[in-house]
Design a protein around this motif. Structure first.
Motif, short mmCIF file in Angstrom:
data_model
loop_
_atom_site.label_atom_id
_atom_site.label_comp_id
_atom_site.label_asym_id
_atom_site.label_seq_id
_atom_site.Cartn_x
_atom_site.Cartn_y
_atom_site.Cartn_z
N SER A 47 60.64 -70.98 -1.23
CA SER A 47 61.92 -70.36 -0.87
C SER A 47 62.83 -70.31 -2.09
N SER A 48 63.82 -69.44 -2.03
CA SER A 48 64.77 -69.37 -3.15
C SER A 48 65.51 -70.69 -3.31
N GLU A 49 65.74 -71.39 -2.19
CA GLU A 49 66.42 -72.68 -2.27
C GLU A 49 65.56 -73.71 -3.01
N ALA A 50 64.26 -73.70 -2.73
CA ALA A 50 63.37 -74.65 -3.40
C ALA A 50 63.27 -74.33 -4.89
N ILE A 51 63.23 -73.06 -5.23
CA ILE A 51 63.18 -72.66 -6.63
C ILE A 51 64.44 -73.10 -7.36
N GLU A 52 65.60 -72.91 -6.72
CA GLU A 52 66.85 -73.32 -7.36
C GLU A 52 66.91 -74.84 -7.52
N ALA A 53 66.35 -75.57 -6.58
CA ALA A 53 66.36 -77.03 -6.68
C ALA A 53 65.51 -77.49 -7.85
N ILE A 54 64.35 -76.84 -8.06
CA ILE A 54 63.51 -77.19 -9.20
C ILE A 54 64.20 -76.82 -10.50
N LEU A 55 64.77 -75.63 -10.52
CA LEU A 55 65.46 -75.15 -11.73
C LEU A 55 66.61 -76.06 -12.11
#
Length: 229
Positions: A85-93
């Motif tokens: 999800s975009s939320e998971a990607i932002e959390a990793i970033l």
């Protein structure tokens, strides 16, 4: 070329891979990605983000490093058939705001500043990234400032970035020692007229096509010792 500490007035340092460890992101990847893919995704993410900066310089297609880093992460995930999800990607970033400093950094930089040298970060990271890096790593007391590629919309290893750093620090470019882990950054600094110090913590191979660095060390403690001679 041999390192000459007698002409050094200012020390500039790279950020990611020099002060802080980008491999820290692997802990965030582990929460969302199968363990067998973590290392490969991390490596591809890092290498592609660096590729984007150099393509940007050649094609005049600048965007802040954080945005490029997001694009590179998405490509690395897709290459491994990982959908997040975009939320998971932002959390990793976001882990780029919370990277671990290398063990020798604070001690070594303190010794350099105690010897009378101003130390500036010169980085492809955008200002928000650098602000959080300095705060998280607790480096406020040992840095005179940060200089971002975002200020001139040009990434290292373009010579313009090193000339900009010299102007910002008020130092003749030949009187700056630039310390970096990434070999391309050392090469860029030397090409622009700085002395290049390669901090090689992992006994890596220097790029064979390039001139040898002026100085090779394993830690910032060694940089401080060289400047004190």
């Amino acid at each position: 070329m041999t390192f000459d500490p007698t002409i050094v007035e200012t020390v500039t340092v790279d950020s990611y891979g020099t002060l802080v460890d980008p491999s820290t992101v692997e802990r965030a990847l582990e929460a969302s990605v199968d363990a067998e893919h973590v290392q490969s995704i991390s490596n591809q993410w890092r290498s592609r983000s660096l590729l984007y900066t150099m393509v940007s310089n050649a094609t005049d297609s600048y965007q802040p490093f954080y945005a490029m880093n997001r694009d590179a992460l998405c490509v690395a995930l897709a290459a491994h058939d990982v959908e997040l999800s975009s939320e998971a990607i932002e959390a990793i970033l976001a882990t780029y705001h919370d990277l671990d400093p290398f063990e020798d950094v604070t001690r070594g930089l303190e010794a350099i500043t105690d010897a009378g040298y101003d130390v500036f970060v010169v980085s492809n990271g955008n200002p928000e990234m650098l602000e959080s890096m300095v705060e998280t790593a607790g480096l406020e007391s040992v840095l005179a400032g940060t200089i971002s590629a975002d200020e001139i919309r040009t990434f290292k290893p373009d010579s313009e970035m090193y000339r900009h750093a010299a102007a910002r620090t008020g130092t003749p470019i030949e009187s700056i020692a630039h310390v970096a882990g990434p070999t391309f950054d050392v090469q860029g600094a030397m090409h622009a007229g700085m002395q290049g110090v390669w901090i090689d913590r992992t006994n890596s191979m220097w790029d064979p096509f390039a001139d040898e660095p002026d100085l090779t060390v394993e830690t910032f403690d060694e940089v401080a010792a060289e400047l004190s001679t």
